[in-house]
Design a protein around this motif. Sequence first.
Motif, PDB file in Angstrom:
ATOM      1  N   SER A  33      51.482  51.041  48.365  1.00  0.00           N
ATOM      2  CA  SER A  33      51.850  51.067  49.782  1.00  0.00           C
ATOM      3  C   SER A  33      50.613  50.863  50.642  1.00  0.00           C
ATOM      4  CB  SER A  33      52.461  52.418  50.150  1.00  0.00           C
ATOM      5  OG  SER A  33      53.683  52.601  49.509  1.00  0.00           O
ATOM      6  N   ASP A  34      50.846  50.371  51.850  1.00  0.00           N
ATOM      7  CA  ASP A  34      49.740  50.341  52.797  1.00  0.00           C
ATOM      8  C   ASP A  34      49.491  51.778  53.274  1.00  0.00           C
ATOM      9  OD1 ASP A  34      51.282  50.824  55.403  1.00  0.00           O
ATOM     10  OD2 ASP A  34      52.252  48.984  54.701  1.00  0.00           O
ATOM     11  N   PHE A  35      48.353  51.993  53.881  1.00  0.00           N
ATOM     12  CA  PHE A  35      47.933  53.348  54.237  1.00  0.00           C
ATOM     13  C   PHE A  35      48.909  54.021  55.206  1.00  0.00           C
ATOM     14  CE2 PHE A  35      45.505  56.797  55.948  1.00  0.00           C
ATOM     15  CZ  PHE A  35      44.728  57.223  54.882  1.00  0.00           C
ATOM     16  N   LEU A  36      49.341  53.309  56.239  1.00  0.00           N
ATOM     17  CA  LEU A  36      50.254  53.885  57.229  1.00  0.00           C
ATOM     18  C   LEU A  36      51.560  54.345  56.584  1.00  0.00           C
ATOM     19  CD1 LEU A  36      51.173  54.570  60.128  1.00  0.00           C
ATOM     20  CD2 LEU A  36      51.891  52.171  60.343  1.00  0.00           C
ATOM     21  N   TRP A 167      67.661  72.613  58.993  1.00  0.00           N
ATOM     22  CA  TRP A 167      66.436  71.815  58.914  1.00  0.00           C
ATOM     23  C   TRP A 167      66.499  70.725  59.964  1.00  0.00           C
ATOM     24  CZ3 TRP A 167      65.415  66.596  57.793  1.00  0.00           C
ATOM     25  CH2 TRP A 167      64.082  66.284  57.501  1.00  0.00           C
ATOM     26  N   GLN A 168      65.369  70.474  60.606  1.00  0.00           N
ATOM     27  CA  GLN A 168      65.306  69.374  61.553  1.00  0.00           C
ATOM     28  C   GLN A 168      63.875  68.865  61.665  1.00  0.00           C
ATOM     29  OE1 GLN A 168      66.136  70.472  65.697  1.00  0.00           O
ATOM     30  NE2 GLN A 168      66.397  72.567  64.987  1.00  0.00           N
ATOM     31  N   LEU A 169      63.769  67.597  62.016  1.00  0.00           N
ATOM     32  CA  LEU A 169      62.469  66.964  62.153  1.00  0.00           C
ATOM     33  C   LEU A 169      62.519  66.022  63.352  1.00  0.00           C
ATOM     34  CD1 LEU A 169      59.623  66.177  61.073  1.00  0.00           C
ATOM     35  CD2 LEU A 169      60.776  64.508  59.601  1.00  0.00           C
ATOM     36  N   LYS A 170      61.613  66.232  64.287  1.00  0.00           N
ATOM     37  CA  LYS A 170      61.505  65.321  65.425  1.00  0.00           C
ATOM     38  C   LYS A 170      60.969  63.991  64.900  1.00  0.00           C
ATOM     39  CE  LYS A 170      60.403  68.893  68.791  1.00  0.00           C
ATOM     40  NZ  LYS A 170      59.350  69.414  69.680  1.00  0.00           N
ATOM     41  N   ILE A 171      61.638  62.911  65.275  1.00  0.00           N
ATOM     42  CA  ILE A 171      61.225  61.593  64.802  1.00  0.00           C
ATOM     43  C   ILE A 171      59.782  61.310  65.215  1.00  0.00           C
ATOM     44  CG2 ILE A 171      61.656  59.105  64.936  1.00  0.00           C
ATOM     45  CD1 ILE A 171      63.745  60.796  63.295  1.00  0.00           C
ATOM     46  N   VAL A 172      59.412  61.684  66.393  1.00  0.00           N
ATOM     47  CA  VAL A 172      58.051  61.430  66.877  1.00  0.00           C
ATOM     48  C   VAL A 172      57.003  62.102  65.977  1.00  0.00           C
ATOM     49  CG1 VAL A 172      57.884  63.361  68.525  1.00  0.00           C
ATOM     50  CG2 VAL A 172      56.692  61.201  68.982  1.00  0.00           C
ATOM     51  N   ASP A 173      57.384  63.174  65.292  1.00  0.00           N
ATOM     52  CA  ASP A 173      56.446  63.874  64.397  1.00  0.00           C
ATOM     53  C   ASP A 173      56.209  63.143  63.075  1.00  0.00           C
ATOM     54  OD1 ASP A 173      56.085  65.847  66.290  1.00  0.00           O
ATOM     55  OD2 ASP A 173      57.467  67.269  65.343  1.00  0.00           O
ATOM     56  N   LEU A 174      56.982  62.095  62.807  1.00  0.00           N
ATOM     57  CA  LEU A 174      56.770  61.297  61.595  1.00  0.00           C
ATOM     58  C   LEU A 174      55.514  60.440  61.681  1.00  0.00           C
ATOM     59  CD1 LEU A 174      60.341  59.934  60.795  1.00  0.00           C
ATOM     60  CD2 LEU A 174      58.945  61.387  59.325  1.00  0.00           C
ATOM     61  N   TRP A 175      55.173  60.050  62.886  1.00  0.00           N
ATOM     62  CA  TRP A 175      54.104  59.069  63.059  1.00  0.00           C
ATOM     63  C   TRP A 175      52.744  59.761  63.047  1.00  0.00           C
ATOM     64  CZ3 TRP A 175      57.655  56.296  61.689  1.00  0.00           C
ATOM     65  CH2 TRP A 175      58.875  56.194  62.339  1.00  0.00           C
ATOM     66  N   PRO A 176      51.801  59.214  62.282  1.00  0.00           N
ATOM     67  CA  PRO A 176      50.487  59.842  62.155  1.00  0.00           C
ATOM     68  C   PRO A 176      49.775  59.967  63.506  1.00  0.00           C
ATOM     69  CG  PRO A 176      50.776  58.172  60.465  1.00  0.00           C
ATOM     70  CD  PRO A 176      51.923  58.047  61.408  1.00  0.00           C
ATOM     71  N   GLU A 177      49.082  61.051  63.629  1.00  0.00           N
ATOM     72  CA  GLU A 177      48.311  61.313  64.853  1.00  0.00           C
ATOM     73  C   GLU A 177      47.181  60.319  64.968  1.00  0.00           C
ATOM     74  OE1 GLU A 177      45.779  65.044  66.709  1.00  0.00           O
ATOM     75  OE2 GLU A 177      47.314  65.422  65.182  1.00  0.00           O
ATOM     76  N   VAL A 178      46.861  59.956  66.204  1.00  0.00           N
ATOM     77  CA  VAL A 178      45.713  59.100  66.479  1.00  0.00           C
ATOM     78  C   VAL A 178      44.572  60.020  66.894  1.00  0.00           C
ATOM     79  CG1 VAL A 178      44.775  57.272  67.960  1.00  0.00           C
ATOM     80  CG2 VAL A 178      47.172  57.176  67.193  1.00  0.00           C
ATOM     81  N   PHE A 179      43.474  59.961  66.154  1.00  0.00           N
ATOM     82  CA  PHE A 179      42.336  60.813  66.460  1.00  0.00           C
ATOM     83  C   PHE A 179      41.423  60.119  67.439  1.00  0.00           C
ATOM     84  CE2 PHE A 179      43.464  61.943  61.987  1.00  0.00           C
ATOM     85  CZ  PHE A 179      43.953  63.207  62.268  1.00  0.00           C
ATOM     86  N   GLU A 180      41.034  60.837  68.461  1.00  0.00           N
ATOM     87  CA  GLU A 180      40.167  60.259  69.504  1.00  0.00           C
ATOM     88  C   GLU A 180      38.754  60.760  69.331  1.00  0.00           C
ATOM     89  OE1 GLU A 180      41.533  58.629  72.548  1.00  0.00           O
ATOM     90  OE2 GLU A 180      43.552  58.646  71.826  1.00  0.00           O
TER      91      GLU A 180
END
Length: 180
Positions: A33-36, A167-180
Amino acid sequence: MTLTITDIDKIQQQNSDLKYELKEGEIIIMSPSDFLSEDVGGGFLTYLKNWVNPRKLGRVTGSSAGFIMPNGDLLAPDVAFVKAEKLKVSPRSYAEVVPDLVVEIKSASDRVSKLENKLKNFLEFGAMVAIFIDPDEHIVKVFRSNSKVEILTDNDILTIPELFPDWQLKIVDLWPEVFE
């Protein structure tokens, strides 16, 4: 020539760095798989496993776990869940059971139709829920055997009440955080 699980085992011994599936007697070589995609899949797996394990509901596996389907196919979803009563002990070989939940995460090189067909095959074999995650489009598609496809976006919450009440998961929480 139609191949079998035994053939896959022999090929795997000779090429242990590759991952394979067996679909209708043909070998499918799986690329990494690719990293993302792996970041998304690892996050989903971790979140689900951390909820499932304390409740002793079953087993959550990643993309290297092989499942032998009733027709002899050997398939490996990116994430899978099997109820405890169907798989009381983790086998040292492929699991001869249809997972109750399967998840596929789209890699950069994947075709959506191919992944969706794989998920539909799992449903035909008896999976209860199949999920397609597309990190590029920020969408999640939830397939169930006798219902319309549910499409979720960043403002939605994924629930799977037939397997994981509460059980529940916010879809937005699936996406990896962008570190600044």
